[in-house]
Design a protein around this motif. Sequence first.
Motif, PDB file in Angstrom:
ATOM      1  N   GLN A  22      25.388  33.803  24.181  1.00  0.00           N
ATOM      2  CA  GLN A  22      24.664  32.926  23.266  1.00  0.00           C
ATOM      3  C   GLN A  22      25.386  31.607  23.004  1.00  0.00           C
ATOM      4  N   PHE A  23      26.708  31.597  23.187  1.00  0.00           N
ATOM      5  CA  PHE A  23      27.488  30.411  22.833  1.00  0.00           C
ATOM      6  C   PHE A  23      28.233  29.816  24.030  1.00  0.00           C
ATOM      7  N   SER A  24      27.814  30.177  25.241  1.00  0.00           N
ATOM      8  CA  SER A  24      28.551  29.739  26.430  1.00  0.00           C
ATOM      9  C   SER A  24      28.604  28.216  26.563  1.00  0.00           C
ATOM     10  N   SER A  25      27.585  27.525  26.068  1.00  0.00           N
ATOM     11  CA  SER A  25      27.577  26.061  26.176  1.00  0.00           C
ATOM     12  C   SER A  25      28.430  25.394  25.103  1.00  0.00           C
ATOM     13  N   LYS A  26      28.907  26.168  24.125  1.00  0.00           N
ATOM     14  CA  LYS A  26      29.684  25.612  23.013  1.00  0.00           C
ATOM     15  C   LYS A  26      31.099  26.181  22.965  1.00  0.00           C
ATOM     16  N   THR A  27      31.531  26.754  24.062  1.00  0.00           N
ATOM     17  CA  THR A  27      32.879  27.303  24.106  1.00  0.00           C
ATOM     18  C   THR A  27      33.464  27.084  25.500  1.00  0.00           C
ATOM     19  N   ILE A  28      34.653  27.591  25.731  1.00  0.00           N
ATOM     20  CA  ILE A  28      35.352  27.396  26.993  1.00  0.00           C
ATOM     21  C   ILE A  28      34.684  28.225  28.087  1.00  0.00           C
ATOM     22  N   LYS A  29      34.503  27.630  29.248  1.00  0.00           N
ATOM     23  CA  LYS A  29      33.897  28.354  30.365  1.00  0.00           C
ATOM     24  C   LYS A  29      34.746  29.584  30.700  1.00  0.00           C
ATOM     25  N   SER A  30      34.072  30.728  30.863  1.00  0.00           N
ATOM     26  CA  SER A  30      34.793  31.993  30.999  1.00  0.00           C
ATOM     27  C   SER A  30      34.073  32.921  31.971  1.00  0.00           C
ATOM     28  N   THR A  31      34.828  33.856  32.524  1.00  0.00           N
ATOM     29  CA  THR A  31      34.300  34.908  33.392  1.00  0.00           C
ATOM     30  C   THR A  31      34.699  36.251  32.809  1.00  0.00           C
ATOM     31  N   ILE A  32      33.733  37.178  32.735  1.00  0.00           N
ATOM     32  CA  ILE A  32      33.976  38.509  32.185  1.00  0.00           C
ATOM     33  C   ILE A  32      33.970  39.520  33.327  1.00  0.00           C
ATOM     34  N   ILE A  33      35.029  40.294  33.440  1.00  0.00           N
ATOM     35  CA  ILE A  33      35.118  41.352  34.452  1.00  0.00           C
ATOM     36  C   ILE A  33      35.060  42.687  33.716  1.00  0.00           C
ATOM     37  N   ARG A  34      33.988  43.439  33.933  1.00  0.00           N
ATOM     38  CA  ARG A  34      33.780  44.678  33.188  1.00  0.00           C
ATOM     39  C   ARG A  34      34.153  45.921  33.989  1.00  0.00           C
ATOM     40  N   GLN A  35      33.882  45.928  35.280  1.00  0.00           N
ATOM     41  CA  GLN A  35      34.152  47.115  36.083  1.00  0.00           C
ATOM     42  C   GLN A  35      35.608  47.094  36.551  1.00  0.00           C
ATOM     43  N   LEU A  36      36.484  47.492  35.638  1.00  0.00           N
ATOM     44  CA  LEU A  36      37.915  47.487  35.920  1.00  0.00           C
ATOM     45  C   LEU A  36      38.311  48.791  36.607  1.00  0.00           C
ATOM     46  N   PRO A  37      39.399  48.780  37.363  1.00  0.00           N
ATOM     47  CA  PRO A  37      39.843  50.002  38.041  1.00  0.00           C
ATOM     48  C   PRO A  37      40.066  51.142  37.054  1.00  0.00           C
ATOM     49  N   PRO A  38      39.777  52.373  37.462  1.00  0.00           N
ATOM     50  CA  PRO A  38      39.903  53.520  36.546  1.00  0.00           C
ATOM     51  C   PRO A  38      41.283  53.670  35.928  1.00  0.00           C
ATOM     52  N   ASP A  39      42.319  53.313  36.675  1.00  0.00           N
ATOM     53  CA  ASP A  39      43.682  53.489  36.156  1.00  0.00           C
ATOM     54  C   ASP A  39      44.259  52.204  35.581  1.00  0.00           C
ATOM     55  N   PHE A  40      43.406  51.203  35.311  1.00  0.00           N
ATOM     56  CA  PHE A  40      43.897  49.936  34.781  1.00  0.00           C
ATOM     57  C   PHE A  40      44.452  50.102  33.370  1.00  0.00           C
ATOM     58  N   VAL A  41      43.744  50.861  32.529  1.00  0.00           N
ATOM     59  CA  VAL A  41      44.235  51.108  31.165  1.00  0.00           C
ATOM     60  C   VAL A  41      45.545  51.887  31.222  1.00  0.00           C
ATOM     61  N   GLU A  42      45.612  52.865  32.105  1.00  0.00           N
ATOM     62  CA  GLU A  42      46.851  53.633  32.266  1.00  0.00           C
ATOM     63  C   GLU A  42      47.999  52.706  32.645  1.00  0.00           C
ATOM     64  N   TYR A  43      47.717  51.773  33.551  1.00  0.00           N
ATOM     65  CA  TYR A  43      48.748  50.817  33.966  1.00  0.00           C
ATOM     66  C   TYR A  43      49.205  49.958  32.785  1.00  0.00           C
ATOM     67  N   LEU A  44      48.262  49.409  32.025  1.00  0.00           N
ATOM     68  CA  LEU A  44      48.639  48.546  30.898  1.00  0.00           C
ATOM     69  C   LEU A  44      49.402  49.315  29.835  1.00  0.00           C
ATOM     70  N   ASP A  45      49.131  50.594  29.705  1.00  0.00           N
ATOM     71  CA  ASP A  45      49.756  51.419  28.670  1.00  0.00           C
ATOM     72  C   ASP A  45      51.036  52.086  29.144  1.00  0.00           C
ATOM     73  N   SER A  46      51.395  51.908  30.411  1.00  0.00           N
ATOM     74  CA  SER A  46      52.584  52.563  30.954  1.00  0.00           C
ATOM     75  C   SER A  46      53.851  51.815  30.545  1.00  0.00           C
ATOM     76  N   ASP A  47      54.972  52.506  30.623  1.00  0.00           N
ATOM     77  CA  ASP A  47      56.259  51.903  30.278  1.00  0.00           C
ATOM     78  C   ASP A  47      56.736  50.994  31.401  1.00  0.00           C
ATOM     79  N   GLY A  48      57.615  50.078  31.034  1.00  0.00           N
ATOM     80  CA  GLY A  48      58.211  49.206  32.034  1.00  0.00           C
ATOM     81  C   GLY A  48      57.308  48.044  32.388  1.00  0.00           C
ATOM     82  N   VAL A  49      57.892  47.051  33.033  1.00  0.00           N
ATOM     83  CA  VAL A  49      57.157  45.872  33.464  1.00  0.00           C
ATOM     84  C   VAL A  49      57.069  45.924  34.985  1.00  0.00           C
ATOM     85  N   ILE A  50      56.036  46.586  35.476  1.00  0.00           N
ATOM     86  CA  ILE A  50      55.853  46.791  36.907  1.00  0.00           C
ATOM     87  C   ILE A  50      54.656  45.971  37.356  1.00  0.00           C
ATOM     88  N   ILE A  51      54.836  45.140  38.345  1.00  0.00           N
ATOM     89  CA  ILE A  51      53.764  44.307  38.856  1.00  0.00           C
ATOM     90  C   ILE A  51      53.029  45.064  39.952  1.00  0.00           C
TER      91      ILE A  51
END
Length: 331
Positions: A22-51
């Motif tokens: 509704q506000f795309s013309s009044k805010t910063i241009k953005s892209t939304i990615i919804r179908q994230l990998p199944p283990d993406f949350v696990e990765y973000l929540d895991s210990d250590g800084v692993i790329i």
Amino acid sequence: MALPSLSAAYILSFQFSSWYPQFSSKTIKSTIIRQLPPDFVEYLDSDGVIIPEGSENLFSAMILEDDSDDEAGEPEKRYSFPDLDAEIRQCIAEYGAVFPKLNFSSPKDASWILPAGSSLKCTSPSDIYLLLKSSDFANHDLSKDHVFEDCEEHPESYDLELVLRKWYSIDRSRECRCFVRKNNLIGISQRDLNYYDFWNDSMTQEKITLAIKEFWLTEVQPKWDFSEDYTFDFLLTRDLLRGHIIDFNPYAVRTDPLLFSYEELWDLYQSGGSPALRVIDSRAHPAANTNAPVHQHNMIPFEAFSMSIGRDIDEFSKVWHEELNKSMQDE
């Protein structure tokens, strides 16, 4: 203090994918990615800084991943998100550079981990992963228990989304947070809590208040149909006559009222009248930032991240001091 009750539907109205169309013309241009990998949350929540493998650029390749086995003799899990990497690279190619956020939160508390002066500027998937993994703010969005804390109920499903916003250097001195209670704009607060001369000129204050009120009346109020109570962050143009939306947030304790309190905002609503503007009016203002870095509680040296992985505190202390001594001898 009167605050609206929190429901799952109310909170979900503030996730990025809810309000952006509704506000795309009044805010910063953005892209939304919804179908994230199944283990993406696990990765973000895991210990250590692993790329994740395959996402690196020259900067993140400097990170020393821990190749040692854990206490059980098992190697650490490796992550790889080639499809997500491709989507991110395509977005970066289109925008030039991006800054990320999740459903609600941006990792601004972790900006220190990228090269100095980059201010969340990401030019590779690894930059994005590094920011999100290092951020306490982003971690909030990973769990339904955190997102819907204090709500009357939790939704049956909650899906993480990655938002990539076109990067540009934002002058934080021109940012405001605006408070709407029962469909009335009642307060405007300077968002960056440093002292700026221009905020303290009476004519400028009047100009800013009128510009924001006009924007809200014409661009926000007619389109925002989720609720009567909300806040929005706003970036003024250089001439302080126009601007665009940065984000929307719940009208709730979890949203920082900055130079107001929610008790004061309730009093303002009850009294009616024009929205009140609050600014840092002197360098001695009790809310003014000092020279200490913002979000300093979340800062440790970049090298400490790489050296700490897989080590207990005694081992880390020994290695850290060895590296310091080596650096002094080299100099």
